[in-house]
Design a protein around this motif. Structure first.
Motif, PDB file in Angstrom:
ATOM      1  N   VAL A 141      -0.410  -5.877   5.203  1.00  0.00           N
ATOM      2  CA  VAL A 141       0.301  -6.320   6.512  1.00  0.00           C
ATOM      3  C   VAL A 141       0.231  -4.897   7.226  1.00  0.00           C
ATOM      4  CG1 VAL A 141       2.624  -6.356   7.497  1.00  0.00           C
ATOM      5  CG2 VAL A 141       2.290  -7.868   5.562  1.00  0.00           C
ATOM      6  N   VAL A 142       0.101  -3.697   6.554  1.00  0.00           N
ATOM      7  CA  VAL A 142      -0.399  -2.577   7.271  1.00  0.00           C
ATOM      8  C   VAL A 142      -1.698  -2.634   7.560  1.00  0.00           C
ATOM      9  CG1 VAL A 142      -0.589   0.088   6.936  1.00  0.00           C
ATOM     10  CG2 VAL A 142       1.535  -1.027   6.034  1.00  0.00           C
ATOM     11  N   ALA A 143      -2.632  -3.112   6.753  1.00  0.00           N
ATOM     12  CA  ALA A 143      -3.858  -3.183   7.176  1.00  0.00           C
ATOM     13  C   ALA A 143      -4.297  -4.343   8.368  1.00  0.00           C
ATOM     14  CB  ALA A 143      -4.918  -3.940   5.971  1.00  0.00           C
ATOM     15  N   ALA A 201      -5.651  -2.724  12.137  1.00  0.00           N
ATOM     16  CA  ALA A 201      -6.824  -3.507  12.908  1.00  0.00           C
ATOM     17  C   ALA A 201      -6.394  -3.799  14.168  1.00  0.00           C
ATOM     18  CB  ALA A 201      -6.953  -4.878  11.828  1.00  0.00           C
ATOM     19  N   ALA A 202      -5.309  -3.907  14.669  1.00  0.00           N
ATOM     20  CA  ALA A 202      -4.844  -4.407  15.950  1.00  0.00           C
ATOM     21  C   ALA A 202      -4.208  -3.402  16.852  1.00  0.00           C
ATOM     22  CB  ALA A 202      -3.694  -5.433  15.854  1.00  0.00           C
ATOM     23  N   LEU A 229      -4.283   5.641   2.892  1.00  0.00           N
ATOM     24  CA  LEU A 229      -4.025   5.119   1.744  1.00  0.00           C
ATOM     25  C   LEU A 229      -3.342   3.533   1.823  1.00  0.00           C
ATOM     26  CD1 LEU A 229      -3.616   7.639  -1.107  1.00  0.00           C
ATOM     27  CD2 LEU A 229      -5.645   6.175  -0.428  1.00  0.00           C
ATOM     28  N   ALA A 230      -2.169   3.877   2.964  1.00  0.00           N
ATOM     29  CA  ALA A 230      -1.264   2.520   3.172  1.00  0.00           C
ATOM     30  C   ALA A 230      -2.207   1.302   3.304  1.00  0.00           C
ATOM     31  CB  ALA A 230      -0.584   3.012   4.363  1.00  0.00           C
ATOM     32  N   PRO A 231      -3.131   1.226   4.128  1.00  0.00           N
ATOM     33  CA  PRO A 231      -3.726  -0.046   4.310  1.00  0.00           C
ATOM     34  C   PRO A 231      -4.004  -0.734   2.920  1.00  0.00           C
ATOM     35  CG  PRO A 231      -4.573   1.354   6.025  1.00  0.00           C
ATOM     36  CD  PRO A 231      -3.755   1.960   5.020  1.00  0.00           C
ATOM     37  N   GLU A 232      -4.411   0.164   2.012  1.00  0.00           N
ATOM     38  CA  GLU A 232      -5.269  -0.353   0.671  1.00  0.00           C
ATOM     39  C   GLU A 232      -4.141  -0.853   0.045  1.00  0.00           C
ATOM     40  OE1 GLU A 232      -7.479   2.844  -0.975  1.00  0.00           O
ATOM     41  OE2 GLU A 232      -8.404   3.322   0.836  1.00  0.00           O
ATOM     42  N   GLU A 233      -2.932  -0.487   0.142  1.00  0.00           N
ATOM     43  CA  GLU A 233      -1.869  -0.706  -0.791  1.00  0.00           C
ATOM     44  C   GLU A 233      -1.099  -1.799  -0.361  1.00  0.00           C
ATOM     45  OE1 GLU A 233       0.370   2.667  -1.208  1.00  0.00           O
ATOM     46  OE2 GLU A 233      -1.210   3.931  -2.326  1.00  0.00           O
TER      47      GLU A 233
END
Length: 68
Positions: free
Chosen positions: A27-29, A33-34, A20-24
């Motif tokens: 920067v985490v997303a 991705a990298a 869920l972190a990338p949705e929230e």
């Protein structure tokens, strides 16, 4: 992320929370991705080794760390 003293159900819950972190947080997303990321129980790493399919990537099923 190492999950010490966590039962199998706890690992599934922790991984679900991490997914869920990338949705929230954008920067985490970007980071995910990298940079591949995953979680594993410390006990599994000690018993089976880091290349065993003990890693739970934030996307997909359990794998070795080289497959994250």
């Amino acid at each position: 992320m190492g999950l010490a003293g966590t039962a199998a159900a706890g690992v599934r819950s922790a991984v679900a929370d991490l997914r869920l972190a990338p949705e929230e947080n954008p920067v985490v997303a970007e980071m995910l991705a990298a940079v591949p990321a995953g979680a594993a129980r410390i006990e599994d790493l000690v018993q089976r080794g880091p290349s065993a399919p003990v890693w739970h990537p934030l996307g997909g099923r359990a794998c070795g760390w080289t497959e994250l």
